[in-house]
Design a protein around this motif. Structure first.
Motif, PDB file in Angstrom:
ATOM      1  N   GLU A  81     -21.939 -63.181 -33.109  1.00 51.02           N
ATOM      2  CA  GLU A  81     -21.627 -61.869 -33.965  1.00 51.02           C
ATOM      3  C   GLU A  81     -20.352 -62.098 -33.626  1.00 51.02           C
ATOM      4  O   GLU A  81     -19.639 -61.082 -34.024  1.00 51.02           O
ATOM      5  CB  GLU A  81     -21.977 -61.249 -34.584  1.00 51.02           C
ATOM      6  N   VAL A  82     -18.944 -63.283 -33.497  1.00 54.99           N
ATOM      7  CA  VAL A  82     -17.753 -63.225 -33.998  1.00 54.99           C
ATOM      8  C   VAL A  82     -16.875 -62.468 -34.769  1.00 54.99           C
ATOM      9  O   VAL A  82     -16.578 -61.397 -34.823  1.00 54.99           O
ATOM     10  CB  VAL A  82     -16.866 -64.364 -32.666  1.00 54.99           C
ATOM     11  N   VAL A  83     -16.928 -62.755 -35.408  1.00 53.97           N
ATOM     12  CA  VAL A  83     -16.463 -63.094 -36.930  1.00 53.97           C
ATOM     13  C   VAL A  83     -16.743 -63.299 -38.620  1.00 53.97           C
ATOM     14  O   VAL A  83     -17.880 -64.171 -37.942  1.00 53.97           O
ATOM     15  CB  VAL A  83     -15.030 -63.350 -37.329  1.00 53.97           C
ATOM     16  N   SER A  84     -17.113 -62.929 -39.083  1.00 52.52           N
ATOM     17  CA  SER A  84     -18.120 -63.670 -40.588  1.00 52.52           C
ATOM     18  C   SER A  84     -16.813 -64.360 -40.802  1.00 52.52           C
ATOM     19  O   SER A  84     -16.048 -64.647 -40.758  1.00 52.52           O
ATOM     20  CB  SER A  84     -17.944 -62.627 -41.548  1.00 52.52           C
ATOM     21  N   GLU A  85     -17.862 -64.986 -41.865  1.00 53.45           N
ATOM     22  CA  GLU A  85     -17.075 -66.656 -43.166  1.00 53.45           C
ATOM     23  C   GLU A  85     -16.249 -66.065 -43.318  1.00 53.45           C
ATOM     24  O   GLU A  85     -16.512 -65.075 -43.848  1.00 53.45           O
ATOM     25  CB  GLU A  85     -18.019 -66.975 -43.520  1.00 53.45           C
ATOM     26  N   ASN A  86     -15.165 -67.394 -42.890  1.00 57.07           N
ATOM     27  CA  ASN A  86     -13.656 -66.689 -43.263  1.00 57.07           C
ATOM     28  C   ASN A  86     -12.836 -65.615 -43.120  1.00 57.07           C
ATOM     29  O   ASN A  86     -12.165 -64.688 -44.494  1.00 57.07           O
ATOM     30  CB  ASN A  86     -13.633 -66.372 -44.432  1.00 57.07           C
ATOM     31  N   GLU A  87     -12.867 -64.783 -41.713  1.00 55.16           N
ATOM     32  CA  GLU A  87     -12.725 -63.485 -41.985  1.00 55.16           C
ATOM     33  C   GLU A  87     -11.869 -63.334 -40.036  1.00 55.16           C
ATOM     34  O   GLU A  87     -11.990 -62.724 -39.829  1.00 55.16           O
ATOM     35  CB  GLU A  87     -13.580 -62.070 -41.620  1.00 55.16           C
ATOM     36  N   LEU A  88     -11.885 -64.613 -40.185  1.00 59.00           N
ATOM     37  CA  LEU A  88     -10.965 -64.411 -38.631  1.00 59.00           C
ATOM     38  C   LEU A  88      -9.746 -63.953 -38.403  1.00 59.00           C
ATOM     39  O   LEU A  88      -9.342 -62.754 -37.929  1.00 59.00           O
ATOM     40  CB  LEU A  88     -10.892 -65.848 -38.106  1.00 59.00           C
ATOM     41  N   PHE A  89      -8.566 -63.961 -40.181  1.00 55.84           N
ATOM     42  CA  PHE A  89      -7.833 -63.304 -39.761  1.00 55.84           C
ATOM     43  C   PHE A  89      -7.855 -62.660 -40.845  1.00 55.84           C
ATOM     44  O   PHE A  89      -8.565 -62.484 -41.740  1.00 55.84           O
ATOM     45  CB  PHE A  89      -6.862 -64.342 -40.587  1.00 55.84           C
ATOM     46  N   SER A  90      -7.205 -60.786 -40.310  1.00 55.11           N
ATOM     47  CA  SER A  90      -7.576 -60.561 -40.948  1.00 55.11           C
ATOM     48  C   SER A  90      -6.420 -59.667 -42.795  1.00 55.11           C
ATOM     49  O   SER A  90      -4.696 -60.300 -41.583  1.00 55.11           O
ATOM     50  CB  SER A  90      -7.567 -58.758 -40.868  1.00 55.11           C
ATOM     51  N   LEU A  91      -6.113 -59.618 -43.388  1.00 53.61           N
ATOM     52  CA  LEU A  91      -4.899 -59.327 -44.519  1.00 53.61           C
ATOM     53  C   LEU A  91      -5.090 -57.830 -44.371  1.00 53.61           C
ATOM     54  O   LEU A  91      -5.789 -56.966 -44.455  1.00 53.61           O
ATOM     55  CB  LEU A  91      -5.531 -59.883 -46.041  1.00 53.61           C
ATOM     56  N   HIS A  92      -3.751 -57.377 -44.474  1.00 54.42           N
ATOM     57  CA  HIS A  92      -3.362 -55.825 -44.832  1.00 54.42           C
ATOM     58  C   HIS A  92      -3.924 -55.503 -45.585  1.00 54.42           C
ATOM     59  O   HIS A  92      -3.577 -55.862 -46.750  1.00 54.42           O
ATOM     60  CB  HIS A  92      -2.073 -55.918 -44.132  1.00 54.42           C
ATOM     61  N   GLU A  93      -4.608 -54.255 -45.752  1.00 51.87           N
ATOM     62  CA  GLU A  93      -4.986 -53.109 -46.562  1.00 51.87           C
ATOM     63  C   GLU A  93      -3.156 -52.595 -47.327  1.00 51.87           C
ATOM     64  O   GLU A  93      -2.528 -52.206 -47.017  1.00 51.87           O
ATOM     65  CB  GLU A  93      -5.726 -52.348 -46.707  1.00 51.87           C
ATOM     66  N   PRO A 111      -5.732 -68.620 -48.601  1.00 51.77           N
ATOM     67  CA  PRO A 111      -6.520 -70.248 -48.108  1.00 51.77           C
ATOM     68  C   PRO A 111      -5.657 -70.636 -46.603  1.00 51.77           C
ATOM     69  O   PRO A 111      -6.580 -71.203 -46.332  1.00 51.77           O
ATOM     70  CB  PRO A 111      -5.471 -70.600 -49.374  1.00 51.77           C
ATOM     71  N   ILE A 112      -4.158 -70.261 -46.472  1.00 50.41           N
ATOM     72  CA  ILE A 112      -4.104 -70.536 -45.260  1.00 50.41           C
ATOM     73  C   ILE A 112      -4.910 -70.456 -43.645  1.00 50.41           C
ATOM     74  O   ILE A 112      -4.863 -70.839 -42.987  1.00 50.41           O
ATOM     75  CB  ILE A 112      -2.944 -70.221 -44.914  1.00 50.41           C
ATOM     76  N   PHE A 113      -5.294 -68.525 -44.242  1.00 49.88           N
ATOM     77  CA  PHE A 113      -6.429 -68.776 -43.370  1.00 49.88           C
ATOM     78  C   PHE A 113      -7.525 -68.638 -42.657  1.00 49.88           C
ATOM     79  O   PHE A 113      -7.658 -69.170 -41.486  1.00 49.88           O
ATOM     80  CB  PHE A 113      -6.347 -67.367 -43.261  1.00 49.88           C
ATOM     81  N   ILE A 114      -8.309 -69.405 -44.297  1.00 50.40           N
ATOM     82  CA  ILE A 114      -9.506 -70.016 -44.389  1.00 50.40           C
ATOM     83  C   ILE A 114      -9.328 -71.446 -43.377  1.00 50.40           C
ATOM     84  O   ILE A 114      -9.995 -71.895 -42.910  1.00 50.40           O
ATOM     85  CB  ILE A 114      -9.285 -69.624 -45.548  1.00 50.40           C
ATOM     86  N   SER A 115      -8.304 -72.147 -44.176  1.00 51.02           N
ATOM     87  CA  SER A 115      -8.159 -73.110 -43.264  1.00 51.02           C
ATOM     88  C   SER A 115      -8.126 -72.939 -42.010  1.00 51.02           C
ATOM     89  O   SER A 115      -8.318 -74.097 -41.421  1.00 51.02           O
ATOM     90  CB  SER A 115      -6.654 -73.946 -43.951  1.00 51.02           C
ATOM     91  N   ALA A 116      -7.181 -72.658 -41.179  1.00 52.05           N
ATOM     92  CA  ALA A 116      -6.850 -72.048 -40.060  1.00 52.05           C
ATOM     93  C   ALA A 116      -7.703 -72.190 -39.299  1.00 52.05           C
ATOM     94  O   ALA A 116      -8.748 -72.400 -37.822  1.00 52.05           O
ATOM     95  CB  ALA A 116      -5.712 -70.975 -39.440  1.00 52.05           C
TER      96      ALA A 116
END
Length: 139
Positions: A81-93, A111-116
Motif C-alpha cells: 500500500e505504498v500509494v493509491s492508483e494515480n496518486e504517487l504525486f500529490s497536487l497542492h491544495e 496528466p503528466i504525474f499520472i503518466s510518470a
C-alpha cells in the motif's frame, strides 16, 4: 518526501524468505532489515493479504506462496500500500483561482504525474523477485 520504505522492506523480506532456508521468524527477519519485529509482522501481514506469502499459525516463520518468477516488484509495491492508483504525486491544495497559473496548474500537471506513475509501475512490472534474488546471488 520519498515512497514509503515499506516497499524496500517488502522486497527485502521476500528475498530473505527465498534465500534463508532456516525458519524465518519476524525476529530473524527484523535482524536482517535492522528494524523492530512489529514492523516486519505488519508488512508480512500486507504481503499475506496480497497472497504473496503464507504464514502458518502455531509454526514460526513464513514462506513464499508463489514462485520467484511470478512475483513482480509491482506486486510488492501494491501489496504494501505504498500509494493509491494515480496518486504517487500529490497536487497542492487550493491554488488561487484568481491567478491564471493557479486556475490551470492542476489540470495541466495531473496528466503528466499520472503518466510518470504509470511509467514507473511498468518498470516494476517487468522486474521479478527472481531478478532480485539472482542479483543478490551474483554479489
Amino acid at each position: 518526501m520519498t515512497i514509503s520504505s515499506r516497499f524496500a522492506v517488502g522486497i527485502h523480506i521476500l528475498t530473505l524468505l527465498e534465500l534463508n532456508k532456516e525458519i524465518n521468524t519476524s525476529e530473524t527477519i527484523a535482524g536482517s532489515v535492522n528494524t523492530n519485529p512489529a514492523v516486519i509482522r505488519k508488512i508480512i501481514g500486507m504481503l499475506k493479504k496480497a497472497d504473496l506469502v503464507e504464514v502458518h499459525p502455531g509454526k514460526a516463520g513464513a514462506k513464499l506462496k508463489k514462485g520467484l518468477a511470478d512475483i513482480t516488484l509491482l506486486d510488492v509495491y501494491q501489496a504494501v500500500e505504498v500509494v493509491s492508483e494515480n496518486e504517487l504525486f500529490s497536487l497542492h491544495e487550493h491554488p488561487n483561482p484568481d491567478c491564471f497559473v493557479g486556475r490551470n496548474i492542476q489540470q495541466t500537471i495531473e496528466p503528466i504525474f499520472i503518466s510518470a506513475q504509470l511509467a514507473m509501475e511498468q518498470v516494476l512490472l517487468n522486474v521479478t523477485l527472481e531478478d532480485v534474488v539472482r542479483e543478490i546471488d551474483n554479489k
